[in-house]
Design an enzyme around this catalytic site. Structure first.
Site, PDB file in Angstrom:
ATOM      1  N   ASN A  87     -10.263  -0.247   1.569  1.00 34.93           N
ATOM      2  CA  ASN A  87      -8.735   0.281   1.592  1.00 34.93           C
ATOM      3  C   ASN A  87      -8.315  -0.030   0.169  1.00 34.93           C
ATOM      4  OD1 ASN A  87      -5.883  -0.678   1.590  1.00 34.93           O
ATOM      5  ND2 ASN A  87      -5.716  -1.243   3.519  1.00 34.93           N
TER       6      ASN A  87
ATOM      7  N   HIS B 152      -2.412   6.941   3.299  1.00 35.79           N
ATOM      8  CA  HIS B 152      -3.221   5.834   3.077  1.00 35.79           C
ATOM      9  C   HIS B 152      -4.344   5.376   3.513  1.00 35.79           C
ATOM     10  CE1 HIS B 152      -3.510   1.746   2.178  1.00 35.79           C
ATOM     11  NE2 HIS B 152      -3.302   0.913   2.866  1.00 35.79           N
TER      12      HIS B 152
ATOM     13  N   CYS C  94       0.637  -1.369  -0.269  1.00 36.38           N
ATOM     14  CA  CYS C  94      -0.401  -0.201   0.046  1.00 36.38           C
ATOM     15  C   CYS C  94       0.285   1.064   0.272  1.00 36.38           C
ATOM     16  CB  CYS C  94      -0.891   0.024   1.198  1.00 36.38           C
ATOM     17  SG  CYS C  94      -1.975  -1.834   1.174  1.00 36.38           S
TER      18      CYS C  94
HETATM   19  O1  UT7 Z   1      -3.464  -1.415   3.959  1.00 34.48           O
HETATM   20  C1  UT7 Z   1      -2.614  -1.778   5.252  1.00 34.48           C
HETATM   21  C2  UT7 Z   1      -3.349  -3.240   5.818  1.00 34.48           C
HETATM   22  N1  UT7 Z   1      -4.436  -3.424   6.300  1.00 34.48           N
HETATM   23  C3  UT7 Z   1      -4.498  -2.134   7.588  1.00 34.48           C
HETATM   24  O2  UT7 Z   1      -4.050  -1.534   7.575  1.00 34.48           O
HETATM   25  C4  UT7 Z   1      -5.412  -3.228   8.310  1.00 34.48           C
HETATM   26  C5  UT7 Z   1      -5.078  -2.990   9.838  1.00 34.48           C
HETATM   27  N2  UT7 Z   1      -6.032  -3.386  11.204  1.00 34.48           N
HETATM   28  C6  UT7 Z   1      -7.242  -3.720  10.868  1.00 34.48           C
HETATM   29  O3  UT7 Z   1      -7.407  -2.470  10.768  1.00 34.48           O
HETATM   30  C7  UT7 Z   1      -8.024  -3.761  12.012  1.00 34.48           C
HETATM   31  O4  UT7 Z   1      -7.247  -3.711  12.981  1.00 34.48           O
HETATM   32  C8  UT7 Z   1      -8.683  -4.003  12.288  1.00 34.48           C
HETATM   33  C9  UT7 Z   1     -10.357  -3.344  11.142  1.00 34.48           C
HETATM   34  C10 UT7 Z   1      -9.245  -5.360  10.970  1.00 34.48           C
HETATM   35  C11 UT7 Z   1      -9.727  -5.369  13.294  1.00 34.48           C
HETATM   36  O5  UT7 Z   1      -9.829  -4.194  14.156  1.00 34.48           O
HETATM   37  P1  UT7 Z   1     -10.376  -4.471  15.653  1.00 34.48           P
HETATM   38  O6  UT7 Z   1     -10.459  -3.189  16.553  1.00 34.48           O
HETATM   39  O7  UT7 Z   1      -8.055  -3.924  15.339  1.00 34.48           O
HETATM   40  O8  UT7 Z   1     -10.431  -5.215  16.021  1.00 34.48           O
HETATM   41  P2  UT7 Z   1      -9.817  -7.276  16.528  1.00 34.48           P
HETATM   42  O9  UT7 Z   1      -9.004  -7.491  15.057  1.00 34.48           O
HETATM   43  O10 UT7 Z   1      -9.294  -6.602  17.715  1.00 34.48           O
HETATM   44  O11 UT7 Z   1     -10.894  -8.035  16.650  1.00 34.48           O
HETATM   45  C12 UT7 Z   1     -12.394  -7.954  17.315  1.00 34.48           C
HETATM   46  C13 UT7 Z   1     -13.220  -8.863  17.642  1.00 34.48           C
HETATM   47  C14 UT7 Z   1     -13.014 -10.247  17.349  1.00 34.48           C
HETATM   48  O12 UT7 Z   1     -13.521 -10.919  18.097  1.00 34.48           O
HETATM   49  P3  UT7 Z   1     -13.286 -11.512  19.485  1.00 34.48           P
HETATM   50  O13 UT7 Z   1     -11.954 -12.455  19.645  1.00 34.48           O
HETATM   51  O14 UT7 Z   1     -12.997 -10.129  19.922  1.00 34.48           O
HETATM   52  O15 UT7 Z   1     -14.370 -11.878  20.320  1.00 34.48           O
HETATM   53  C15 UT7 Z   1     -13.183 -10.427  15.908  1.00 34.48           C
HETATM   54  O16 UT7 Z   1     -13.101 -12.301  16.018  1.00 34.48           O
HETATM   55  O17 UT7 Z   1     -14.358  -8.371  16.393  1.00 34.48           O
HETATM   56  C16 UT7 Z   1     -14.054 -10.007  15.600  1.00 34.48           C
HETATM   57  N3  UT7 Z   1     -13.946  -9.324  14.557  1.00 34.48           N
HETATM   58  C17 UT7 Z   1     -15.054  -8.978  13.033  1.00 34.48           C
HETATM   59  N4  UT7 Z   1     -16.675  -8.971  13.668  1.00 34.48           N
HETATM   60  C18 UT7 Z   1     -17.088  -8.927  13.199  1.00 34.48           C
HETATM   61  C19 UT7 Z   1     -13.325  -9.190  13.639  1.00 34.48           C
HETATM   62  N5  UT7 Z   1     -13.276  -8.669  11.810  1.00 34.48           N
HETATM   63  C20 UT7 Z   1     -14.997  -8.790  12.547  1.00 34.48           C
HETATM   64  C21 UT7 Z   1     -15.663  -8.820  11.396  1.00 34.48           C
HETATM   65  N6  UT7 Z   1     -17.482  -8.438  11.919  1.00 34.48           N
HETATM   66  N7  UT7 Z   1     -16.153  -7.995  10.484  1.00 34.48           N
END
Ligand code: UT7
Length: 343
Positions: free
Chosen positions: A287, A257, A117
């Site tokens: 993204n 980005h 990215c």
């Molecule tokens: O271009 C560069 C590449 N990408 C990025 O920059 C992405 C960087 N990361 C992020 O943007 C964030 O980490 C995410 C948006 C991917 C995730 O957000 P988060 O606040 O870090 O959530 P998390 O991974 O800590 O997940 C929290 C909860 C989990 O459940 P538990 O374990 O707390 O029960 C996940 O399983 O949310 C759950 N979860 C979802 N729930 C509903 C993960 N994905 C989803 C979803 N819908 N799509």
């Protein structure tokens, strides 16, 4: 830039989004997720996705044509085409060569650049050198990705994030005091496994097994990439500003980005840059990887936020891990000047 280098800036800008819209509600029907989760965790409401017969080069070609029209240039006026992408049409030939042929830039050199990215900002940095030295007059840098082609639509942790699109900038000589003022790039391969597509290359060639294991899709450790992203956006912007002799308070517009609104917001807070000076279109694009900075920049222009002489910073981070930032003094493109002049 060196004192004796030619001043280089953006003399043409264009972007393209495919027509098909994928909303959060559509995703609710595909995986266990909700519009509310996606909006609050990422800021994304909808994203555009390629049609069945569209590939990355098709997006890039549209953006390239628009950038040429904006620069009032013909395809053969280009000397080099750089396509920053991590979703090329195929491993080879380069997507840049496919674009070159499609736009009629006969005989023009081209290559792809793989920096995740950060690719568009890497591409600007590379492309600007050719113009600064006088070797080339016009270099087209395209950030184009069709990440939804590499996305596992059964994996809710990634499939809600990505969208497709392309943006193109033509680099050329600009008046003294305008154009790029500083560049910075970095990389850290110790984080290579945090964001990758494991199969389909020479280490794990595509096979029935890799397909069955879904290894030809994007795998990401979202939490680690999130933390890295905040650091990279803030530190990269600051370093580029300092190299140019400025600080965050001097910045008119930051074009980061577009991975997640929370990453952009956290970086802006660290830099103490008010949100009104940050460009974000993650809500409607998701993204789009290497396309996100030029897409956001072009949106800012359409909204009248790009003023002649404004101090801008572009900053990217992504797979590699990579990061890159640059600053420039915006100068209106030939088509913008033409529109501003009463007939
Ligand atoms: O271009 C560069 C590449 N990408 C990025 O920059 C992405 C960087 N990361 C992020 O943007 C964030 O980490 C995410 C948006 C991917 C995730 O957000 P988060 O606040 O870090 O959530 P998390 O991974 O800590 O997940 C929290 C909860 C989990 O459940 P538990 O374990 O707390 O029960 C996940 O399983 O949310 C759950 N979860 C979802 N729930 C509903 C993960 N994905 C989803 C979803 N819908 N799509």
């Amino acid at each position: 830039m060196r004192d004796n280098a030619r001043p280089v800036g953006i003399v043409g800008l264009g972007s393209y989004l495919p027509e098909r819209v994928l909303t959060n509600l559509d995703l609710e029907r595909m995986v266990d997720t909700s519009d509310e989760w996606i909006r609050t965790r990422s800021g994304i409401r909808e994203r555009r996705i390629v049609a069945d017969d569209q590939a990355t080069s098709d997006l890039a070609v549209e953006a390239a044509r628009r950038a040429l029209a904006d620069a009032l240039l013909e395809p053969t006026d280009l000397d080099l085409i750089i396509v920053a992408t991590l979703s090329p049409d195929m491993p080879f030939p380069a997507t840049a060569n496919i674009v070159q042929h499609a736009i009629g830039a006969t005989g023009v050199a081209g290559f792809d650049l793989s920096a995740g990215c950060s690719g568009f900002v890497y591409g600007l940095t590379v492309g600007a050198q050719f113009v600064a030295t006088g070797l080339y007059r016009h270099v087209m840098v395209i950030g184009a990705d069709a990440l939804t082609r590499l996305t596992d639509f059964t994996d809710r942790t990634t499939c809600v994030l990505f969208g497709d699109g392309a943006g193109a900038a033509i680099l050329g000589e600009v008046p003294e005091g305008r154009g790029f003022l500083s560049f910075t790039m970095g990389g850290d391969g110790s984080g290579a496994s945090l964001l990758r597509m494991p199969a389909g290359g020479s280490r794990r060639p595509a096979s029935a097994e890799t397909v069955a294991n879904r290894e030809h899709y994007i795998k990401m450790n979202g939490n680690e990439v999130f933390k890295f992203g905040v650091r990279a956006l803030a530190d990269g912007t600051l370093e580029a500003l300092q190299k140019a002799g400025y600080g965050p308070q001097d910045l008119d517009l930051l074009v980061p980005h577009q991975a997640n609104i929370r990453i952009m917001d956290a970086a802006a807070r660290r830099l103490e840059i008010p949100w009104e000076r940050v460009v974000s279109d993650v809500d409607r694009c998701g993204n789009t990887s290497a396309a996100s900075v030029p897409l956001a920049l072009d949106r800012a222009r359409r909204e009248g936020r790009l003023k002649d002489g404004a101090l801008l910073a572009f900053v990217g981070f992504g797979a590699g891990l990579t990061w890159a930032a640059c600053t420039l003094r915006w100068t209106d493109t030939p088509a913008m000047r033409q529109q501003a002049t009463p007939a």
